[in-house]
Design a protein around this motif. Structure first.
Motif, PDB file in Angstrom:
ATOM      1  N   ARG A   1       0.852  -1.203   0.000  1.00 37.35           N
ATOM      2  CA  ARG A   1       0.000   0.000   0.000  1.00 37.35           C
ATOM      3  C   ARG A   1       0.887   1.253   0.000  1.00 37.35           C
ATOM      4  O   ARG A   1       0.619   2.224  -0.707  1.00 37.35           O
ATOM      5  N   LEU A   2       1.961   1.215   0.778  1.00 31.59           N
ATOM      6  CA  LEU A   2       2.904   2.341   0.786  1.00 31.59           C
ATOM      7  C   LEU A   2       3.509   2.528  -0.606  1.00 31.59           C
ATOM      8  O   LEU A   2       3.590   3.645  -1.123  1.00 31.59           O
ATOM      9  N   ASP A   3       3.908   1.427  -1.222  1.00 26.00           N
ATOM     10  CA  ASP A   3       4.528   1.470  -2.548  1.00 26.00           C
ATOM     11  C   ASP A   3       3.565   2.100  -3.560  1.00 26.00           C
ATOM     12  O   ASP A   3       3.952   2.950  -4.373  1.00 26.00           O
ATOM     13  N   ALA A   4       2.302   1.706  -3.495  1.00 20.56           N
ATOM     14  CA  ALA A   4       1.318   2.228  -4.456  1.00 20.56           C
ATOM     15  C   ALA A   4       1.020   3.704  -4.199  1.00 20.56           C
ATOM     16  O   ALA A   4       0.760   4.461  -5.143  1.00 20.56           O
ATOM     17  N   GLY A   5       1.081   4.128  -2.928  1.00 26.76           N
ATOM     18  CA  GLY A   5       0.607   5.477  -2.607  1.00 26.76           C
ATOM     19  C   GLY A   5       1.695   6.512  -2.422  1.00 26.76           C
ATOM     20  O   GLY A   5       1.412   7.709  -2.384  1.00 26.76           O
ATOM     21  N   TRP A   6       2.936   6.101  -2.287  1.00 25.66           N
ATOM     22  CA  TRP A   6       4.006   7.054  -1.959  1.00 25.66           C
ATOM     23  C   TRP A   6       4.592   7.647  -3.232  1.00 25.66           C
ATOM     24  O   TRP A   6       5.127   6.937  -4.078  1.00 25.66           O
ATOM     25  N   GLU A   7       4.514   8.984  -3.365  1.00 24.54           N
ATOM     26  CA  GLU A   7       4.965   9.616  -4.611  1.00 24.54           C
ATOM     27  C   GLU A   7       6.448   9.899  -4.648  1.00 24.54           C
ATOM     28  O   GLU A   7       7.021  10.109  -5.716  1.00 24.54           O
ATOM     29  N   GLY A   8       7.093   9.907  -3.494  1.00 24.25           N
ATOM     30  CA  GLY A   8       8.541  10.119  -3.459  1.00 24.25           C
ATOM     31  C   GLY A   8       9.278   8.830  -3.791  1.00 24.25           C
ATOM     32  O   GLY A   8       8.669   7.820  -4.168  1.00 24.25           O
TER      33      GLY A   8
END
Ligand code: BJW
Length: 235
Positions: free
Chosen positions: A77-84
């Motif tokens: 979920r972090l991978d999909a949502g993190w733009e940095g």
């Protein structure tokens, strides 16, 4: 926390423990069941290749029967949502990060579902046993070994890992004892290069001293909570 753009996450066996995969150094772990010198060194493989192939064939087979847990799902979920920038550096040879849906994953200690040809050095996706010495699909030699990094061998993609550590604003270590280098040294490297450092582990790791913050508990609980926190600063 608002100035965080670039994150490096390091994962170890503890993140897969709640999926039913044994860790190495906990009570009942793999190193209580097998001598590390026998199954996780090039010398052990040279001495008794069949023992080592059996050890990894059994683990390759077992990994099919387990599924990702909430900690793997939270990192996906972090991978999909993190733009940095984000890199999940895993010491694990299972494929549970990928099966949970994470894309930005680097396996520094190799992968169970891969075979390495000791003759031509090619790496091949592999899901079958190696005990019967199948031929390398590249060069045809019967020289396939588990594509894992043993003691005394160089972990994969160290240049890329150090490049990501250099630009990291945040380094997070999950489910690793901090007993094996160079991974155990990443926290010190990241901190000296200016990153904030956080540990999420069942107990304090060997290098706990180097973390700005250490949270103790099960990865399946700590990781989803931390991912919620970090994604809330972006949105
Ligand atoms: C939970 C939980 C839950 C449980 N929730 N948490 C410097 C000093 C001294 C020695 C060296 C040094 N530099 C290099 C060395 C030599 C050596 C080394 O580190 N030796 C040590 C014994 C000291 N390192 C190497 O040889 C490495 N190569 C190398 O260094 O090349 C030269 C080089 C130089 C400079 C730069 C770069 C390179 C290679 C190391 C290869 C390690 N291979 C293994 C096997 C891989 C294949 C396989 O899977 O079989 O990798 S060994 C094993 O340990 C495996 C793991 O990836 C690795 C780390 O284990 P991990 O993941 O930390 O598991 P555990 O079991 O130790 O810990 C689990 C943790 O989870 C615990 O803390 C639990 O509490 C916790 N936990 N349940 C949250 N539910």
């Amino acid at each position: 926390m608002n100035d965080i753009r670039n994150i490096v996450v390091l994962t170890g066996a503890g993140i897969s423990a709640e999926s039913g995969i044994d860790t190495f150094r906990d009570a009942g772990g793999l190193w209580e069941q097998h001598r590390v010198e026998d199954v996780a060194t090039p010398e052990g493989f040279a001495r008794d290749p069949e023992l080592v192939q059996r050890f990894y064939d059994a683990r390759r087979e077992a990994v099919r029967t387990v599924t990702p847990n909430p900690a793997h799902e939270a990192l996906a979920r972090l991978d999909a949502g993190w733009e940095g920038h984000l890199l999940i550096v895993t010491q694990n040879v299972d494929d549970l990060h990928e099966r949970a849906g994470a894309k930005r994953v680097l396996h520094m200690h190799g992968e169970l579902l891969s075979a390495l040809c000791a003759k031509c050095q090619a790496r091949h996706a592999w899901s079958e046993p190696l005990i019967d010495r199948p031929a390398c699909p590249g060069c045809g030699e019967q020289a396939l070994r588990p594509d894992v990094v043993w003691f005394g061998e160089m972990p994969y993609e160290m240049d890329r890992i150090y490049a990501e550590l250099r630009r990291a604003d945040l380094f997070v270590s999950i489910g690793t004892s901090g007993a094996v280098y160079p991974a155990a040294g990443f926290v010190r490297d990241a901190r000296e290069l200016g990153a904030r450092t956080l540990e999420l582990n069942l107990e304090r790791s060997e290098g706990s001293y180097w973390f700005h913050e250490s949270r103790q508990g099960r990865a399946g609980e700590l990781v989803p909570r931390w991912v919620d926190e970090i994604l809330s600063i972006e949105g």
